[in-house]
Enzyme design. Structure first.
Site, short mmCIF file in Angstrom:
data_model
loop_
_atom_site.label_atom_id
_atom_site.label_comp_id
_atom_site.label_asym_id
_atom_site.label_seq_id
_atom_site.Cartn_x
_atom_site.Cartn_y
_atom_site.Cartn_z
N ASN A 35 37.56 53.88 56.60
CA ASN A 35 36.62 52.81 56.24
C ASN A 35 36.73 51.66 57.25
O ASN A 35 36.66 50.49 56.89
CB ASN A 35 36.89 52.30 54.82
CG ASN A 35 35.72 51.50 54.27
OD1 ASN A 35 34.57 51.73 54.63
ND2 ASN A 35 36.01 50.55 53.40
N SER A 124 47.11 43.10 44.72
CA SER A 124 45.83 42.62 44.21
C SER A 124 46.01 41.90 42.88
O SER A 124 46.93 42.21 42.10
CB SER A 124 44.89 43.82 44.01
OG SER A 124 43.77 43.47 43.25
N TYR A 149 42.16 52.17 40.74
CA TYR A 149 42.51 51.39 41.94
C TYR A 149 43.58 50.36 41.59
O TYR A 149 44.63 50.27 42.25
CB TYR A 149 41.27 50.69 42.51
CG TYR A 149 41.61 49.48 43.34
CD1 TYR A 149 42.13 49.62 44.62
CD2 TYR A 149 41.43 48.19 42.84
CE1 TYR A 149 42.47 48.51 45.39
CE2 TYR A 149 41.76 47.07 43.60
CZ TYR A 149 42.27 47.24 44.87
OH TYR A 149 42.61 46.13 45.61
N LYS A 153 47.94 49.81 42.48
CA LYS A 153 48.63 48.59 42.91
C LYS A 153 49.82 48.28 42.00
O LYS A 153 50.90 47.91 42.47
CB LYS A 153 47.65 47.41 42.92
CG LYS A 153 46.51 47.53 43.92
CD LYS A 153 46.98 47.55 45.35
CE LYS A 153 45.82 47.47 46.32
NZ LYS A 153 46.24 47.55 47.74
N TYR A 177 46.30 39.47 46.22
CA TYR A 177 45.06 38.86 46.68
C TYR A 177 44.11 38.65 45.52
O TYR A 177 44.05 39.44 44.59
CB TYR A 177 44.30 39.77 47.64
CG TYR A 177 45.02 40.32 48.81
CD1 TYR A 177 46.22 39.79 49.26
CD2 TYR A 177 44.47 41.38 49.51
CE1 TYR A 177 46.85 40.33 50.36
CE2 TYR A 177 45.09 41.92 50.61
CZ TYR A 177 46.29 41.40 51.03
OH TYR A 177 46.89 41.94 52.12
N PHE A 178 43.28 37.63 45.71
CA PHE A 178 42.17 37.48 44.80
C PHE A 178 40.93 38.06 45.52
O PHE A 178 40.92 39.25 45.81
CB PHE A 178 42.11 36.05 44.28
CG PHE A 178 43.15 35.86 43.20
CD1 PHE A 178 42.78 35.79 41.87
CD2 PHE A 178 44.52 35.87 43.49
CE1 PHE A 178 43.73 35.71 40.86
CE2 PHE A 178 45.47 35.78 42.49
CZ PHE A 178 45.07 35.70 41.17
N ASN A 199 31.69 45.40 47.56
CA ASN A 199 32.08 44.03 47.30
C ASN A 199 30.88 43.08 47.42
O ASN A 199 29.89 43.37 48.11
CB ASN A 199 33.18 43.60 48.25
CG ASN A 199 34.48 44.36 48.00
OD1 ASN A 199 34.73 44.82 46.89
ND2 ASN A 199 35.30 44.50 49.03
N LEU A 200 30.99 41.94 46.76
CA LEU A 200 29.86 41.03 46.61
C LEU A 200 29.32 40.49 47.92
O LEU A 200 28.11 40.59 48.20
CB LEU A 200 30.27 39.87 45.69
CG LEU A 200 29.22 38.79 45.44
CD1 LEU A 200 28.00 39.37 44.76
CD2 LEU A 200 29.82 37.65 44.60
#
Length: 337
Positions: A35, A124, A149, A153, A177-178, A199-200
């Site tokens: 990716n 995460s 996912y 983590k 992470y955020f 993702n956004l």
């Protein structure tokens, strides 16, 4: 310091590699390009003037990773490699468990064999599951995550904690992470996933540049001020700086340390859209859709511990990240013409 970075050509990895090189560290990247793109290596060189050593290998390939460790003898590892899409992990759980866990097992065996005793793990905020309250602190309970996912983590954090418990010489930083957003100011590095973005911000970028018709907003009936999901959006360059500070912390032999990396402020999806439109002047059409499985209503960080122990402080806000992301996407379109 010589640092091996798994997944170092990915979104967060590449920005972190730039920070490491700027800090005069020697970087070795291992990335299978699942990716990510090879051209990122050229762009890192363009930004820094240094071309890091690169191996196109899967971290799960034990024989090849062993050979890399034998040759390079890294003093520390930053472990980014892994699948990361929440929705995809719900649909393909076995793929996520296999890839994310096996790559970590192989990596840790190599570290043990070659006496590499420092690792920063790309964890995460999903490890907090559905948080009891926000902002979440590092002392907030780690729960069964809301997606495979996230569960990988949780598992990898537990594995690293167990390894550190029996190896006093081992230093482990778990960085929770955020939501990383934005891009490098040069316009050369940014989030450019293969296929439709999960993702956004990269999705909004493609809408803004006319590559997609509209943004889907998943859920407007959450118990939040405007009904849309609230997250802590941190500029990727700030996040990359957090890794540099975590490595510095490991040099003091602290054993196991855990830090939230975020801004300490929650922003809703609709607020992100408004910030994007303000920063870029581009209108973002959107449609409300049903909630996605695995999403939580609200999650943002308490960053007091990272500020106190690492000196971590964000330099950029959501509007900065929106503008940088938009400029990267526009530049990428020009480069691909």
């Amino acid at each position: 310091m010589k640092i091996l970075v798994t997944g170092g050509l990915g979104y967060i990895g590449s920005h972190t590699v730039v920070k490491l090189i700027e800090n005069k560290d020697e970087v070795v990247i291992v990335d299978n390009l699942f990716n990510s793109k090879l051209v990122v290596l050229d762009r890192i060189e363009s930004i820094t003037g240094v071309r890091p050593t690169f191996y196109q290998n899967d971290v799960q390939d034990a024989e090849k990773l062993d050979a890399i460790f034998a040759k390079e003898r890294p003093e520390a590892v930053i472990h980014f490699a892994g699948y990361k899409a929440v929705g995809e992990s719900v649909a393909k759980p076995l793929m996520y468990y296999q890839n994310n866990l096996e790559s970590t097992f192989v990596l840790l065996r190599c570290m043990e064999k070659y006496h590499c005793n420092n690792i920063v793990f790309s964890s995460s905020a999903t490890v907090y599951g559905l948080p009891d309250s926000v902002p979440v602190t590092e002392e907030s309970p780690v729960k069964s995550a809301t997606s495979p996912y996230g569960e990988t983590k949780v598992m990898i954090e537990r594995i690293l904690s167990d390894v550190a418990a029996v190896h006093p010489e081992m230093n482990v930083a778990l960085l929770r992470y955020f939501n990383p957003i934005g891009a490098h100011k040069s316009g050369l590095l940014g989030e450019d996933p293969n296929g439709i973005p999960n993702n956004l911000l990269p999705y909004i970028n493609r809408v803004a540049c006319g590559l997609l018709d509209h943004l889907n907003v998943f859920g407007n009936d959450y118990p939040t001020p405007d009904g849309t999901g609230v997250r802590d959006y941190i500029h990727v360059v700030d996040l990359a700086q957090g890794h540099l500070l975590a490595l510095k912390k490991l040099q003091s032999n602290p054993g196991l340390v855990i830090y939230n990396l975020g801004t300490g402020k929650g922003t809703s999806v609709l607020e992100v859209i408004q910030a994007y439109e303000k920063a870029t002047g581009v209108k973002i059409p959107y449609e409300i859709k049903e909630r996605r499985p695995g999403d939580v209503p609200e999650n943002y960080a308490s960053t007091d511990k990272a500020r106190r122990e690492l000196g971590f402080k964000c330099q950029y806000n959501v509007e900065d990240a929106c503008l940088d992301g938009y400029n990267f996407q526009k530049a990428e379109l020009e480069r691909n013409k």
